[in-house]
Design an enzyme around this catalytic site. Sequence first.
Site, PDB file in Angstrom:
ATOM      1  N   GLU A  24       0.844  -1.190   0.000  1.00 21.85           N
ATOM      2  CA  GLU A  24       0.000   0.000   0.000  1.00 21.85           C
ATOM      3  C   GLU A  24       0.880   1.241   0.000  1.00 21.85           C
ATOM      4  O   GLU A  24       1.850   1.331   0.752  1.00 21.85           O
ATOM      5  CB  GLU A  24      -0.913   0.031   1.225  1.00 21.85           C
ATOM      6  CG  GLU A  24      -1.814   1.275   1.249  1.00 21.85           C
ATOM      7  CD  GLU A  24      -2.753   1.302   2.429  1.00 21.85           C
ATOM      8  OE1 GLU A  24      -3.789   0.616   2.359  1.00 21.85           O
ATOM      9  OE2 GLU A  24      -2.438   1.988   3.431  1.00 21.85           O
ATOM     10  N   HIS A 165     -15.322  -4.577  13.610  1.00 22.09           N
ATOM     11  CA  HIS A 165     -15.316  -3.190  13.161  1.00 22.09           C
ATOM     12  C   HIS A 165     -15.876  -2.305  14.279  1.00 22.09           C
ATOM     13  O   HIS A 165     -16.842  -2.695  14.958  1.00 22.09           O
ATOM     14  CB  HIS A 165     -16.182  -3.068  11.903  1.00 22.09           C
ATOM     15  CG  HIS A 165     -16.126  -1.729  11.247  1.00 22.09           C
ATOM     16  ND1 HIS A 165     -16.792  -0.623  11.751  1.00 22.09           N
ATOM     17  CD2 HIS A 165     -15.480  -1.295  10.136  1.00 22.09           C
ATOM     18  CE1 HIS A 165     -16.567   0.419  10.969  1.00 22.09           C
ATOM     19  NE2 HIS A 165     -15.771   0.037   9.980  1.00 22.09           N
ATOM     20  N   GLN A 192      -7.916  -5.439   7.303  1.00 20.62           N
ATOM     21  CA  GLN A 192      -7.346  -4.340   8.067  1.00 20.62           C
ATOM     22  C   GLN A 192      -6.253  -4.913   8.971  1.00 20.62           C
ATOM     23  O   GLN A 192      -6.095  -6.128   9.090  1.00 20.62           O
ATOM     24  CB  GLN A 192      -8.433  -3.660   8.902  1.00 20.62           C
ATOM     25  CG  GLN A 192      -9.525  -3.018   8.074  1.00 20.62           C
ATOM     26  CD  GLN A 192      -9.088  -1.715   7.419  1.00 20.62           C
ATOM     27  OE1 GLN A 192      -7.917  -1.525   7.114  1.00 20.62           O
ATOM     28  NE2 GLN A 192     -10.020  -0.821   7.192  1.00 20.62           N
TER      29      GLN A 192
END
Length: 316
Positions: A24, A165, A192
């Site tokens: 990323e 989450h 994540q």
Amino acid sequence: MSPPTLIEAPSSSALAPPVALSYELFPPRSDAASATLWKTIHELERTDPDYVSVTYGASGSNHAKALDLVDRLQIETTLRPLAHLTCVGGTPAELSAIVNELLDRGVRGILALRGDRPQDGVLPRDGLQYAQDLIELIRRIELRRSAQFAAGKIAIGVAAYPTKHPESPSEAHDVEVLLAKQRSGADFAITQVFFHPGQYSSLVHRARRAGVTIPIIPGIMPLTSLRRILKLSELSGVEPDGALVDRIRSVGDDASLARKIGVEATVALAEAALDAGAPGLHLYTFNEHESALDVLARLNLPRPSRPSLLARHRAR
């Protein structure tokens, strides 16, 4: 006796697919940051990743810079960009224009994300609410433009959560959301960050039992910066590994030792995910290459050989 078909043939380690590798990156905020980023890009390019994801600011705040980075990656490097796209609050018309612009620029991979809700909580009445809505919008655009893709398609990635989450009522709900994204047309998921080895395997187990079949790629952050670990933990709501935090704190200002401890912990996290069947690794680089390369050097990843790309590296 007739020979076995491919389906009947015994499996072999030689036929095992290579482990996917990706990174990323985020658009630079200054000229100095740009110089650092491009050094990182060229160093990471030598590892021949399958793609690099390019982040997209909240509400498209760095839209132009993200597009510039996507363009340069395609023109100046061998890297394939996976463009992040957040949708919350964006109208179908606005998001359709962005998707079409990405496709016009040659992008064929999009990471479809909901994004953070506005601080005031107010969303446009006709704005998209969820990543699932964005996936369906992309697929509708793809259908209209499918003649351009030579019978191919747009690869759509989504987020998955090894831990609950922050806005979710339960981990089971998170898996149902992932399943809904798959039904809407998602091709793969990237997790994540997580800090404990069992969290990835637990997510995969729960997702498979619920009917999720798409690849779930672990998102791994090099755990070499205590400041970054604590900040990301605060932002994501994911509790860090307390023992690791204590070990890094115990070395004080010895950056070299802290880095060694962090790399070892990251390698252990990646190896646990691979042992659990992870089809790839996605490294959150924070636009720095040293820690990512230190981790890769300790992992024996089976990777495809692409002579043409290696020759291009040598020609530089």
